[in-house]
Design a protein around this motif. Structure first.
Motif, mmCIF file in Angstrom:
data_model
loop_
_atom_site.group_PDB
_atom_site.id
_atom_site.type_symbol
_atom_site.label_atom_id
_atom_site.label_comp_id
_atom_site.label_asym_id
_atom_site.label_seq_id
_atom_site.Cartn_x
_atom_site.Cartn_y
_atom_site.Cartn_z
ATOM 1 N N ILE A 36 0.842 -1.204 0.000
ATOM 2 C CA ILE A 36 0.000 0.000 0.000
ATOM 3 C C ILE A 36 0.869 1.243 0.000
ATOM 4 O O ILE A 36 0.606 2.200 -0.740
ATOM 5 N N GLN A 37 1.920 1.243 0.819
ATOM 6 C CA GLN A 37 2.832 2.389 0.849
ATOM 7 C C GLN A 37 3.505 2.586 -0.509
ATOM 8 O O GLN A 37 3.665 3.712 -0.975
ATOM 9 N N ASP A 38 3.894 1.480 -1.151
ATOM 10 C CA ASP A 38 4.504 1.550 -2.476
ATOM 11 C C ASP A 38 3.507 2.088 -3.496
ATOM 12 O O ASP A 38 3.845 2.911 -4.341
ATOM 13 N N PHE A 39 2.249 1.648 -3.400
ATOM 14 C CA PHE A 39 1.190 2.124 -4.279
ATOM 15 C C PHE A 39 1.008 3.634 -4.145
ATOM 16 O O PHE A 39 0.961 4.371 -5.136
ATOM 17 N N ALA A 53 -8.238 0.778 -5.785
ATOM 18 C CA ALA A 53 -7.122 1.710 -5.887
ATOM 19 C C ALA A 53 -7.532 3.101 -5.398
ATOM 20 O O ALA A 53 -6.822 3.729 -4.608
ATOM 21 N N TYR A 54 -8.680 3.575 -5.844
ATOM 22 C CA TYR A 54 -9.153 4.890 -5.400
ATOM 23 C C TYR A 54 -9.472 4.872 -3.903
ATOM 24 O O TYR A 54 -9.229 5.850 -3.200
ATOM 25 N N ARG A 55 -9.996 3.772 -3.398
ATOM 26 C CA ARG A 55 -10.298 3.659 -1.970
ATOM 27 C C ARG A 55 -9.013 3.757 -1.143
ATOM 28 O O ARG A 55 -8.974 4.431 -0.109
ATOM 29 N N LEU A 56 -7.946 3.107 -1.615
ATOM 30 C CA LEU A 56 -6.659 3.189 -0.916
ATOM 31 C C LEU A 56 -6.144 4.628 -0.888
ATOM 32 O O LEU A 56 -5.630 5.096 0.126
ATOM 33 N N LEU A 57 -6.284 5.319 -2.006
ATOM 34 C CA LEU A 57 -5.815 6.712 -2.059
ATOM 35 C C LEU A 57 -6.650 7.610 -1.154
ATOM 36 O O LEU A 57 -6.109 8.478 -0.466
ATOM 37 N N ASN A 58 -7.959 7.387 -1.124
ATOM 38 C CA ASN A 58 -8.815 8.189 -0.245
ATOM 39 C C ASN A 58 -8.484 7.933 1.217
ATOM 40 O O ASN A 58 -8.453 8.865 2.025
#
Length: 96
Positions: free
Chosen positions: A49-52, A76-81
């Motif tokens: 997740i940190q790498d993403f 992907a958008y959920r991780l960024l949010n």
């Protein structure tokens, strides 16, 4: 001291054995007793997740990252949010 049952427990008698069988009324209570939490395991580990997030900060587009990490674009958008929500308290809050 006698064993205490949850309030929602009910007593049923088995037909063949003719013994009282005590079963909890809710499945969630049974899961809690067995130590199961439930839910799907996360697709990405914390370091992934940190790498993403770092690759997105470096300019990589979300659809490309979603394919690279083998997750859906919604994930992907959920991780960024979620990453923006976690960083919000550490930023200075006097911008208004």
């Amino acid at each position: 001291m006698p064993h205490r049952l949850p309030f929602a427990a009910r007593i049923r008698t088995g037909r063949r054995s003719k013994r009282a069988v005590i079963r909890p009324a809710s499945a969630s209570w049974r899961r809690g007793v067995r130590g199961r939490v439930g839910g799907r395991p996360p697709k990405l580990h914390n370091h992934q997740i940190q790498d993403f997030i770092q690759q997105h900060a470096d300019g990589a587009r979300v659809p490309v990252l979603a394919k690279r990490f083998k997750v859906s674009q919604a994930t992907a958008y959920r991780l960024l949010n979620l990453s923006h929500l976690e960083r919000a308290p550490s930023q200075s809050s006097g911008s208004r």
